[in-house]
Enzyme design. Sequence first.
Site, PDB file in Angstrom:
ATOM      1  N   ASN A   7       0.866  -1.187   0.000  1.00 12.81           N
ATOM      2  CA  ASN A   7       0.000   0.000   0.000  1.00 12.81           C
ATOM      3  C   ASN A   7       0.898   1.231   0.000  1.00 12.81           C
ATOM      4  OD1 ASN A   7      -1.863   2.009   0.394  1.00 12.81           O
ATOM      5  ND2 ASN A   7      -2.228   1.521   2.556  1.00 12.81           N
ATOM      6  N   TRP A   8       0.909   1.924  -1.149  1.00  7.73           N
ATOM      7  CA  TRP A   8       1.802   3.086  -1.270  1.00  7.73           C
ATOM      8  C   TRP A   8       1.237   4.335  -0.611  1.00  7.73           C
ATOM      9  CZ3 TRP A   8       5.135   3.717  -6.291  1.00  7.73           C
ATOM     10  CH2 TRP A   8       6.045   2.661  -6.361  1.00  7.73           C
ATOM     11  N   LYS A   9      -0.023   4.285  -0.200  1.00 13.23           N
ATOM     12  CA  LYS A   9      -0.658   5.482   0.380  1.00 13.23           C
ATOM     13  C   LYS A   9      -0.420   6.670  -0.562  1.00 13.23           C
ATOM     14  CE  LYS A   9       0.298   3.483   4.855  1.00 13.23           C
ATOM     15  NZ  LYS A   9       0.009   3.614   6.269  1.00 13.23           N
ATOM     16  N   HIS A  85      -9.540   0.966   4.602  1.00 13.53           N
ATOM     17  CA  HIS A  85      -8.249   1.104   5.275  1.00 13.53           C
ATOM     18  C   HIS A  85      -8.405   2.021   6.491  1.00 13.53           C
ATOM     19  CE1 HIS A  85      -4.137   2.446   6.066  1.00 13.53           C
ATOM     20  NE2 HIS A  85      -3.785   1.261   5.583  1.00 13.53           N
ATOM     21  N   GLU A  87      -6.854   4.510   7.499  1.00 11.16           N
ATOM     22  CA  GLU A  87      -6.784   5.960   7.245  1.00 11.16           C
ATOM     23  C   GLU A  87      -8.062   6.472   6.577  1.00 11.16           C
ATOM     24  OE1 GLU A  87      -2.980   5.586   5.337  1.00 11.16           O
ATOM     25  OE2 GLU A  87      -2.243   4.894   7.284  1.00 11.16           O
ATOM     26  N   GLU A 154      -5.852  -5.574  10.031  1.00 12.40           N
ATOM     27  CA  GLU A 154      -4.847  -4.563  10.348  1.00 12.40           C
ATOM     28  C   GLU A 154      -5.146  -3.946  11.713  1.00 12.40           C
ATOM     29  OE1 GLU A 154      -2.539  -3.005   6.789  1.00 12.40           O
ATOM     30  OE2 GLU A 154      -4.338  -1.788   6.901  1.00 12.40           O
ATOM     31  N   GLY A 160       2.217   1.593  10.806  1.00  9.68           N
ATOM     32  CA  GLY A 160       3.253   2.630  10.768  1.00  9.68           C
ATOM     33  C   GLY A 160       3.958   2.839  12.092  1.00  9.68           C
ATOM     34  N   SER A 196       3.089  -2.867  10.145  1.00  9.95           N
ATOM     35  CA  SER A 196       4.499  -2.972  10.522  1.00  9.95           C
ATOM     36  C   SER A 196       5.165  -4.283  10.085  1.00  9.95           C
ATOM     37  CB  SER A 196       4.663  -2.730  12.021  1.00  9.95           C
ATOM     38  OG  SER A 196       4.254  -1.403  12.339  1.00  9.95           O
ATOM     39  N   GLY A 217       2.722  -1.460   4.223  1.00  7.54           N
ATOM     40  CA  GLY A 217       2.705  -0.035   3.923  1.00  7.54           C
ATOM     41  C   GLY A 217       4.110   0.479   3.635  1.00  7.54           C
ATOM     42  N   GLY A 218       4.733   1.072   4.644  1.00  4.02           N
ATOM     43  CA  GLY A 218       6.038   1.722   4.476  1.00  4.02           C
ATOM     44  C   GLY A 218       7.092   0.873   3.773  1.00  4.02           C
TER      45      GLY A 218
HETATM   46  C1  PEP Z   1      -0.843  -0.026   5.895  1.00  4.53           C
HETATM   47  O1  PEP Z   1      -0.895   1.189   5.813  1.00  4.53           O
HETATM   48  O2  PEP Z   1      -1.743  -0.749   5.393  1.00  4.53           O
HETATM   49  C2  PEP Z   1       0.289  -0.637   6.592  1.00  4.53           C
HETATM   50  C3  PEP Z   1       0.269  -1.916   6.833  1.00  4.53           C
HETATM   51  O3  PEP Z   1       1.301   0.220   6.940  1.00  4.53           O
HETATM   52  P1  PEP Z   1       2.709  -0.184   7.627  1.00  4.53           P
HETATM   53  O4  PEP Z   1       3.186  -1.465   6.974  1.00  4.53           O
HETATM   54  O5  PEP Z   1       3.604   0.974   7.301  1.00  4.53           O
HETATM   55  O6  PEP Z   1       2.448  -0.381   9.060  1.00  4.53           O
END
Ligand code: PEP
Length: 234
Positions: A7-9, A85, A87, A154, A160, A196, A217-218
């Site tokens: 997920n590039w956000k 998601h 966010e 999640e 994050g 994470s 994500g990141g």
């Molecule tokens: C996400 O935003 O779906 C996510 C899993 O982020 P991260 O891996 O950065 O925690």
Amino acid sequence: MKIIAGNWKMNGTHENLVKMIQDLSAIDTKNAIILCVPYTMLCTDSGKIALASQDISAHDHGAYTGEISAKMVAATGAKYTLIGHSECRQYHGDTNATVRTKAEQALSNGLTPIICVGETMDEKQAGKTMEIIESGVRESVPSVVNSNIIIAYEPRWAIGAGITPTSNEIESAHELIAKTLDDMGLGGTPVLYGASVKGSNALEIMSIPHVDGVLVGGASLKSDDFIPIITSVK
Ligand code: PEP
């Protein structure tokens, strides 16, 4: 075979995506790779790497300035869309009910929804984790038997944050989700873990029963971080 979704956000450029697709196309893996990218990148030629939007409108078409429909996303060639998601729930006010409507829009336009559920820190501290997970699944996921749906568990407090629940906590959550889906006639629906995930914990997490892949994500923004996650499992 696991499903590895990135997920590039609101990050990256078209050039970054072209480079990522080149890098991912060169690796030897049986795992399915999905990249959830900003709408403006969805028309990118991605070969065997599937693209997904990060949201869709709850509406089919009409006077909804700024929104993008499931039909528009499907017309780009994308096969998936992330829905609900953390966010989008936090900043756009998505509820389980709107998530379900969006998932129905996705299904009726041939997109596979990746539906996110999970508890906030407040809900965790109030001892409501399992209740939130079960109601998230029952209320957000359309009970359409034989449909292509993916669930992502999640824990919202861990996104994050660089921290994850324990393996036992992840196992309990995924066991509950599998049981709930079974009860809804949706047994066998893949369930990803997200929050994470990185190269150093991916194998351990994907070895937990009922974890069919990960949502990242990141660590999905750079090939050097994302590829070790994909290649951690055969
Ligand atoms: C996400 O935003 O779906 C996510 C899993 O982020 P991260 O891996 O950065 O925690």
